[in-house]
Design a protein around this motif. Sequence first.
Motif: not given
Length: 200
Positions: A164-179
Amino acid sequence: MNIRAITLIFLVLSSGFWAKTAVSENPGGWSESAAIRERGKSIVKFRARVLGDFLIVEAIHEPGWHTYAMDNELRAEEKLAGRQSLGVEEGVRIDVTSGGKVVGPWFQSPPLDLSKPDLRWFTWGFEGTATFAARIEPIAPGRVVARVGGQVCDGRACLPIDLAITVPPPNPNPTPPFSTEGLIPVKTPAKTAPSSPGNR
């Protein structure tokens, strides 16, 4: 030990604590690694993060160890075309168990062909570092929890994966966006058309 030495030790220890806390709370940062171990030594580690609307899971294998493609069983079925096999290794599974739900297809690193066609043994897997990604949407406040299953093998043995992996809070606007460039879609079973009364 004088008061200055005690103060210095306190500052070093507390700075390490706060640095660790800051990293784990960093939006869009990687989770702490969860590992499968053999004889106390890590053989594969998984970590995850959320960038924008993508959950990204990374597997890091120690030399000599490998996991199997998410669509390994389907790939083997296609190659076997109804013939019997010695068995098919269980591919990596990733389920989001809280905080969000997967709303798009999974992508994975292109797997290596580890097949032995002369033995009718077909399998595809990962060595080194492999990446898995899928779009998710939040369904509850709090962190996303991902559960990873499957098996990790070397030339001698296989061990089950259940992490089980607990993921940190998201980055809603990553730069550059994930591809997903460099990844491939995970194969899914072909949908069969519903039978009509005239086809029965």
